[in-house]
Design a protein around this motif. Sequence first.
Motif, mmCIF file in Angstrom:
data_model
loop_
_atom_site.group_PDB
_atom_site.id
_atom_site.type_symbol
_atom_site.label_atom_id
_atom_site.label_comp_id
_atom_site.label_asym_id
_atom_site.label_seq_id
_atom_site.Cartn_x
_atom_site.Cartn_y
_atom_site.Cartn_z
ATOM 1 N N GLN A 45 49.436 70.788 110.325
ATOM 2 C CA GLN A 45 48.304 69.921 110.647
ATOM 3 C C GLN A 45 47.170 70.730 111.259
ATOM 4 O O GLN A 45 46.004 70.510 110.961
ATOM 5 N N THR A 46 47.513 71.669 112.122
ATOM 6 C CA THR A 46 46.495 72.508 112.749
ATOM 7 C C THR A 46 45.798 73.373 111.706
ATOM 8 O O THR A 46 44.578 73.539 111.753
ATOM 9 N N GLN A 47 46.567 73.914 110.770
ATOM 10 C CA GLN A 47 45.977 74.755 109.733
ATOM 11 C C GLN A 47 45.045 73.953 108.834
ATOM 12 O O GLN A 47 43.982 74.434 108.442
ATOM 13 N N ILE A 48 45.416 72.712 108.517
ATOM 14 C CA ILE A 48 44.569 71.872 107.680
ATOM 15 C C ILE A 48 43.268 71.562 108.402
ATOM 16 O O ILE A 48 42.179 71.640 107.819
ATOM 17 N N ALA A 49 43.366 71.232 109.700
ATOM 18 C CA ALA A 49 42.157 70.940 110.477
ATOM 19 C C ALA A 49 41.250 72.159 110.530
ATOM 20 O O ALA A 49 40.031 72.051 110.397
ATOM 21 N N THR A 50 41.839 73.335 110.709
ATOM 22 C CA THR A 50 41.052 74.562 110.754
ATOM 23 C C THR A 50 40.378 74.816 109.413
ATOM 24 O O THR A 50 39.202 75.198 109.368
ATOM 25 N N MET A 51 41.095 74.609 108.333
ATOM 26 C CA MET A 51 40.511 74.809 107.008
ATOM 27 C C MET A 51 39.355 73.838 106.760
ATOM 28 O O MET A 51 38.340 74.211 106.178
ATOM 29 N N ASN A 52 39.505 72.588 107.214
ATOM 30 C CA ASN A 52 38.415 71.629 107.056
ATOM 31 C C ASN A 52 37.177 72.063 107.831
ATOM 32 O O ASN A 52 36.051 71.920 107.358
ATOM 33 N N ARG A 53 37.386 72.602 109.019
ATOM 34 C CA ARG A 53 36.251 73.084 109.814
ATOM 35 C C ARG A 53 35.596 74.301 109.141
ATOM 36 O O ARG A 53 34.373 74.424 109.135
ATOM 37 N N VAL A 54 36.408 75.193 108.576
ATOM 38 C CA VAL A 54 35.869 76.368 107.883
ATOM 39 C C VAL A 54 35.039 75.924 106.681
ATOM 40 O O VAL A 54 33.942 76.449 106.437
ATOM 41 N N GLU A 55 35.543 74.946 105.932
ATOM 42 C CA GLU A 55 34.785 74.437 104.790
ATOM 43 C C GLU A 55 33.467 73.824 105.243
ATOM 44 O O GLU A 55 32.426 73.998 104.591
ATOM 45 N N ALA A 56 33.500 73.097 106.369
ATOM 46 C CA ALA A 56 32.268 72.483 106.881
ATOM 47 C C ALA A 56 31.257 73.551 107.297
ATOM 48 O O ALA A 56 30.058 73.421 107.019
ATOM 49 N N ILE A 57 31.730 74.600 107.935
ATOM 50 C CA ILE A 57 30.833 75.690 108.337
ATOM 51 C C ILE A 57 30.243 76.377 107.109
ATOM 52 O O ILE A 57 29.053 76.683 107.056
ATOM 53 N N GLY A 58 31.088 76.597 106.092
ATOM 54 C CA GLY A 58 30.611 77.205 104.849
ATOM 55 C C GLY A 58 29.552 76.355 104.173
ATOM 56 O O GLY A 58 28.538 76.865 103.669
ATOM 57 N N GLU A 59 29.775 75.046 104.194
ATOM 58 C CA GLU A 59 28.797 74.144 103.582
ATOM 59 C C GLU A 59 27.486 74.138 104.381
ATOM 60 O O GLU A 59 26.396 74.064 103.799
ATOM 61 N N ASP A 60 27.601 74.229 105.704
ATOM 62 C CA ASP A 60 26.404 74.298 106.543
ATOM 63 C C ASP A 60 25.590 75.554 106.224
ATOM 64 O O ASP A 60 24.363 75.499 106.093
ATOM 65 N N ILE A 61 26.274 76.666 106.076
ATOM 66 C CA ILE A 61 25.597 77.926 105.744
ATOM 67 C C ILE A 61 24.930 77.837 104.373
ATOM 68 O O ILE A 61 23.789 78.270 104.196
ATOM 69 N N GLN A 62 25.659 77.254 103.407
ATOM 70 C CA GLN A 62 25.068 77.077 102.071
ATOM 71 C C GLN A 62 23.817 76.205 102.145
ATOM 72 O O GLN A 62 22.808 76.485 101.480
ATOM 73 N N GLY A 63 23.894 75.136 102.935
ATOM 74 C CA GLY A 63 22.760 74.229 103.068
ATOM 75 C C GLY A 63 21.557 74.919 103.680
ATOM 76 O O GLY A 63 20.417 74.740 103.212
ATOM 77 N N LYS A 64 21.813 75.723 104.716
ATOM 78 C CA LYS A 64 20.701 76.440 105.348
ATOM 79 C C LYS A 64 20.081 77.455 104.382
ATOM 80 O O LYS A 64 18.859 77.597 104.315
ATOM 81 N N ALA A 65 20.932 78.130 103.633
ATOM 82 C CA ALA A 65 20.427 79.110 102.663
ATOM 83 C C ALA A 65 19.626 78.419 101.569
ATOM 84 O O ALA A 65 18.534 78.892 101.188
ATOM 85 N N GLN A 66 20.149 77.293 101.077
ATOM 86 C CA GLN A 66 19.452 76.569 100.011
ATOM 87 C C GLN A 66 18.114 76.023 100.516
ATOM 88 O O GLN A 66 17.096 76.072 99.807
ATOM 89 N N GLU A 67 18.109 75.528 101.760
ATOM 90 C CA GLU A 67 16.859 75.025 102.322
ATOM 91 C C GLU A 67 15.839 76.157 102.477
ATOM 92 O O GLU A 67 14.659 75.995 102.160
#
Length: 136
Positions: A45-67
């Motif tokens: 469960q902890t690993q899944i939560a961590t992976m979800n947070r990593v994906e969210a951070i990656g998406e945030d970075i992509q969004g900032k780059a795209q903007e």
Amino acid sequence: MILRQKFRSFFLTIGLVLLLGSFTAFTAEDSLATTFLTQPINLAQTQIATMNRVEAIGEDIQGKAQETIGKITGNKQDQIMGKVKQAESKVRNTVEDVKDTSRQQKSKIEAQAKKSMDNSIFKGKNTENQYRNLSD
């Protein structure tokens, strides 16, 4: 023939000892065996939560780059899509925060319930002892 019977009784005894030992280990609530069995579930469960947070951070970075690319090129659609990705990232992080908070609250409630059960059992035994003392 006698040696064969001794081996047979020896292995039968060892088998029974192992069977009873494992039964005792797995039926106890806070035993080491049950801890090792439930620990991988919590770890997953902890690993899944961590992976979800990593994906969210990656998406945030992509969004900032795209903007940023949209601002440089003057493309309004890229700017908007970048902001959308950043907003989605914030939503994912908020969902993970809510999950973390609910897990913490669940643990607190379980601990309080166990404590109150232990207290009620203790009080019940004290009342029983007091009653016995009065009747003697």
